[in-house]
Each structure stands twice: as structure tokens, then as C-alpha cells.
Design a protein around this motif. Structure first.
Motif, PDB file in Angstrom:
ATOM      1  N   ALA A   1      -7.232  11.856 -17.396  1.00 16.60           N
ATOM      2  CA  ALA A   1      -6.138  11.376 -16.555  1.00 16.60           C
ATOM      3  C   ALA A   1      -4.786  11.590 -17.224  1.00 16.60           C
ATOM      4  CB  ALA A   1      -6.334   9.905 -16.212  1.00 16.60           C
ATOM      5  N   GLU A   2      -4.735  11.377 -18.539  1.00 17.92           N
ATOM      6  CA  GLU A   2      -3.476  11.516 -19.251  1.00 17.92           C
ATOM      7  C   GLU A   2      -2.964  12.951 -19.253  1.00 17.92           C
ATOM      8  OE1 GLU A   2      -4.368   9.801 -23.040  1.00 17.92           O
ATOM      9  OE2 GLU A   2      -4.280   7.753 -22.244  1.00 17.92           O
ATOM     10  N   LYS A   3      -3.850  13.923 -19.120  1.00 19.12           N
ATOM     11  CA  LYS A   3      -3.471  15.337 -19.132  1.00 19.12           C
ATOM     12  C   LYS A   3      -3.468  15.959 -17.737  1.00 19.12           C
ATOM     13  CE  LYS A   3      -5.506  15.779 -23.685  1.00 19.12           C
ATOM     14  NZ  LYS A   3      -6.594  16.336 -24.473  1.00 19.12           N
ATOM     15  N   SER A   4      -3.771  15.190 -16.735  1.00 25.93           N
ATOM     16  CA  SER A   4      -3.964  15.696 -15.385  1.00 25.93           C
ATOM     17  C   SER A   4      -2.655  16.123 -14.712  1.00 25.93           C
ATOM     18  CB  SER A   4      -4.622  14.614 -14.528  1.00 25.93           C
ATOM     19  OG  SER A   4      -4.666  15.018 -13.196  1.00 25.93           O
ATOM     20  N   PRO A   5      -2.700  17.241 -13.981  1.00 25.49           N
ATOM     21  CA  PRO A   5      -1.528  17.639 -13.195  1.00 25.49           C
ATOM     22  C   PRO A   5      -1.251  16.659 -12.052  1.00 25.49           C
ATOM     23  CG  PRO A   5      -3.372  19.127 -12.789  1.00 25.49           C
ATOM     24  CD  PRO A   5      -3.778  18.203 -13.905  1.00 25.49           C
ATOM     25  N   ILE A   6      -2.253  15.880 -11.689  1.00 23.82           N
ATOM     26  CA  ILE A   6      -2.065  14.872 -10.641  1.00 23.82           C
ATOM     27  C   ILE A   6      -1.025  13.855 -11.085  1.00 23.82           C
ATOM     28  CG2 ILE A   6      -3.180  13.049  -9.286  1.00 23.82           C
ATOM     29  CD1 ILE A   6      -5.792  14.677  -9.575  1.00 23.82           C
ATOM     30  N   ARG A   7      -1.016  13.548 -12.367  1.00 25.89           N
ATOM     31  CA  ARG A   7      -0.052  12.595 -12.923  1.00 25.89           C
ATOM     32  C   ARG A   7       1.371  13.068 -12.642  1.00 25.89           C
ATOM     33  NH1 ARG A   7       0.576  11.067 -19.294  1.00 25.89           N
ATOM     34  NH2 ARG A   7       2.001   9.346 -18.990  1.00 25.89           N
ATOM     35  N   LYS A   8       1.623  14.353 -12.852  1.00 20.14           N
ATOM     36  CA  LYS A   8       2.959  14.917 -12.584  1.00 20.14           C
ATOM     37  C   LYS A   8       3.303  14.812 -11.104  1.00 20.14           C
ATOM     38  CE  LYS A   8       5.731  19.052 -13.059  1.00 20.14           C
ATOM     39  NZ  LYS A   8       5.763  20.483 -13.308  1.00 20.14           N
ATOM     40  N   LEU A   9       2.344  15.118 -10.243  1.00 19.57           N
ATOM     41  CA  LEU A   9       2.575  15.024  -8.801  1.00 19.57           C
ATOM     42  C   LEU A   9       2.932  13.599  -8.384  1.00 19.57           C
ATOM     43  CD1 LEU A   9      -0.257  17.229  -7.271  1.00 19.57           C
ATOM     44  CD2 LEU A   9       2.194  17.656  -7.166  1.00 19.57           C
ATOM     45  N   LEU A  10       2.219  12.633  -8.914  1.00 21.45           N
ATOM     46  CA  LEU A  10       2.504  11.238  -8.581  1.00 21.45           C
ATOM     47  C   LEU A  10       3.912  10.851  -8.988  1.00 21.45           C
ATOM     48  CD1 LEU A  10      -0.846   9.513  -9.408  1.00 21.45           C
ATOM     49  CD2 LEU A  10       0.399   9.319  -7.274  1.00 21.45           C
TER      50      LEU A  10
ATOM     51  N   VAL B   1       0.863  -1.175   0.000  1.00 21.39           N
ATOM     52  CA  VAL B   1       0.000   0.000   0.000  1.00 21.39           C
ATOM     53  C   VAL B   1       0.905   1.232   0.000  1.00 21.39           C
ATOM     54  CG1 VAL B   1      -1.789   1.248   1.265  1.00 21.39           C
ATOM     55  CG2 VAL B   1      -1.725  -1.235   1.364  1.00 21.39           C
ATOM     56  N   PRO B   2       0.648   2.190  -0.898  1.00 23.73           N
ATOM     57  CA  PRO B   2       1.462   3.412  -0.867  1.00 23.73           C
ATOM     58  C   PRO B   2       1.145   4.247   0.365  1.00 23.73           C
ATOM     59  CG  PRO B   2      -0.205   3.549  -2.591  1.00 23.73           C
ATOM     60  CD  PRO B   2      -0.316   2.201  -1.980  1.00 23.73           C
ATOM     61  N   ARG B   3       2.007   5.198   0.648  1.00 22.38           N
ATOM     62  CA  ARG B   3       1.761   6.104   1.775  1.00 22.38           C
ATOM     63  C   ARG B   3       0.438   6.843   1.556  1.00 22.38           C
ATOM     64  NH1 ARG B   3       7.784   8.037   1.422  1.00 22.38           N
ATOM     65  NH2 ARG B   3       8.743   6.329   2.588  1.00 22.38           N
ATOM     66  N   LYS B   4      -0.141   7.344   2.646  1.00 23.13           N
ATOM     67  CA  LYS B   4      -1.483   7.958   2.610  1.00 23.13           C
ATOM     68  C   LYS B   4      -1.610   9.060   1.557  1.00 23.13           C
ATOM     69  CE  LYS B   4      -3.661   5.733   5.824  1.00 23.13           C
ATOM     70  NZ  LYS B   4      -4.764   4.868   5.503  1.00 23.13           N
ATOM     71  N   LYS B   5      -0.623   9.965   1.485  1.00 22.36           N
ATOM     72  CA  LYS B   5      -0.726  11.055   0.522  1.00 22.36           C
ATOM     73  C   LYS B   5      -0.691  10.515  -0.904  1.00 22.36           C
ATOM     74  CE  LYS B   5       0.540  15.715  -0.275  1.00 22.36           C
ATOM     75  NZ  LYS B   5       0.874  16.907   0.416  1.00 22.36           N
ATOM     76  N   ARG B   6       0.124   9.518  -1.148  1.00 17.12           N
ATOM     77  CA  ARG B   6       0.187   8.907  -2.471  1.00 17.12           C
ATOM     78  C   ARG B   6      -1.114   8.173  -2.784  1.00 17.12           C
ATOM     79  NH1 ARG B   6       6.351   6.653  -2.074  1.00 17.12           N
ATOM     80  NH2 ARG B   6       7.328   8.699  -2.118  1.00 17.12           N
ATOM     81  N   GLN B   7      -1.699   7.549  -1.770  1.00 18.96           N
ATOM     82  CA  GLN B   7      -2.988   6.883  -1.977  1.00 18.96           C
ATOM     83  C   GLN B   7      -4.022   7.890  -2.474  1.00 18.96           C
ATOM     84  OE1 GLN B   7      -4.606   4.539   1.246  1.00 18.96           O
ATOM     85  NE2 GLN B   7      -2.574   3.844   1.850  1.00 18.96           N
ATOM     86  N   SER B   8      -4.047   9.053  -1.844  1.00 19.14           N
ATOM     87  CA  SER B   8      -5.006  10.088  -2.234  1.00 19.14           C
ATOM     88  C   SER B   8      -4.796  10.523  -3.672  1.00 19.14           C
ATOM     89  CB  SER B   8      -4.876  11.306  -1.310  1.00 19.14           C
ATOM     90  OG  SER B   8      -5.175  10.944   0.007  1.00 19.14           O
ATOM     91  N   LEU B   9      -3.536  10.673  -4.074  1.00 17.36           N
ATOM     92  CA  LEU B   9      -3.240  11.087  -5.445  1.00 17.36           C
ATOM     93  C   LEU B   9      -3.642  10.009  -6.450  1.00 17.36           C
ATOM     94  CD1 LEU B   9       0.223  12.789  -4.897  1.00 17.36           C
ATOM     95  CD2 LEU B   9      -1.924  13.919  -5.493  1.00 17.36           C
ATOM     96  N   VAL B  10      -3.347   8.767  -6.121  1.00 20.43           N
ATOM     97  CA  VAL B  10      -3.708   7.657  -7.018  1.00 20.43           C
ATOM     98  C   VAL B  10      -5.220   7.596  -7.183  1.00 20.43           C
ATOM     99  CG1 VAL B  10      -3.758   5.135  -7.261  1.00 20.43           C
ATOM    100  CG2 VAL B  10      -1.634   6.279  -6.583  1.00 20.43           C
ATOM    101  N   LEU B  11      -5.939   7.683  -6.089  1.00 22.86           N
ATOM    102  CA  LEU B  11      -7.403   7.606  -6.158  1.00 22.86           C
ATOM    103  C   LEU B  11      -7.991   8.806  -6.902  1.00 22.86           C
ATOM    104  CD1 LEU B  11      -8.177   6.198  -2.607  1.00 22.86           C
ATOM    105  CD2 LEU B  11      -8.170   4.958  -4.785  1.00 22.86           C
ATOM    106  N   ALA B  12      -7.403   9.982  -6.720  1.00 21.76           N
ATOM    107  CA  ALA B  12      -7.873  11.163  -7.451  1.00 21.76           C
ATOM    108  C   ALA B  12      -7.659  10.970  -8.947  1.00 21.76           C
ATOM    109  CB  ALA B  12      -7.140  12.409  -6.963  1.00 21.76           C
TER     110      ALA B  12
END
Length: 84
Positions: free
Chosen positions: A69-78, A49-60
């Protein structure tokens, strides 16, 4: 006495459910996140299981449709979280 989890609230369940609901294969998700296929599989099989903050980013990320998803800034953060 502590409650026994039914599994529906687990990260593994959420990843699997959202991935399938939004039409991603495990391989597509791994590529999108810049991770190994085995990492995504280990999440879904409850081995890791990834760390909590990473879990939130993955789920988002998974709550978005493929094109979004392919254009999302969340992808860069992950990618920054996993590779820095």
C-alpha cells in the motif's frame, strides 16, 4: 418495499473490516492516504462517505498489505482526488 441494509455491504463496514484485516490502525490509514484521522473515523462511524470513485480507490488501497500500500500508485491517485 425496499430492502433494509444489514450494514455488511456498507462502505463503513468494508473500510473497518479491510483496515483491521490488513493490520492498519485508523491513524496509519489516515497518514497513508494523506487525510486527517477524523476523516477515516467519520467513514467508519458512518458519518461521512466519499464519492463513489474515491470509495473504489480507498477500498482498492485497503486490499493491499501495508508494504504494498505504501508503494502503490493508488495512493498517488487518492491524494490527487482529495487535494485537487
Amino acid at each position: 418495499m425496499s430492502r433494509v441494509s444489514t450494514g455488511k455491504s456498507t462502505f463503513a463496514y468494508k473500510v473497518r473490516h479491510l483496515r483491521k484485516e490488513n493490520g492498519f490502525t485508523q491513524t496509519q490509514l489516515a497518514r497513508l492516504l494523506g487525510l486527517h484521522l477524523q476523516t477515516v473515523q467519520s467513514w467508519e462511524y458512518q458519518q461521512r462517505v466519499p464519492r463513489k470513485k474515491r470509495q473504489s480507490l480507498v477500498l482498492a488501497m485497503l486490499k493491499r498489505k501495508k508494504q504494498q500500500a505504501e508503494k502503490s500508485p493508488i495512493r498517488k491517485l487518492l491524494k490527487e482526488y482529495y487535494f485537487n
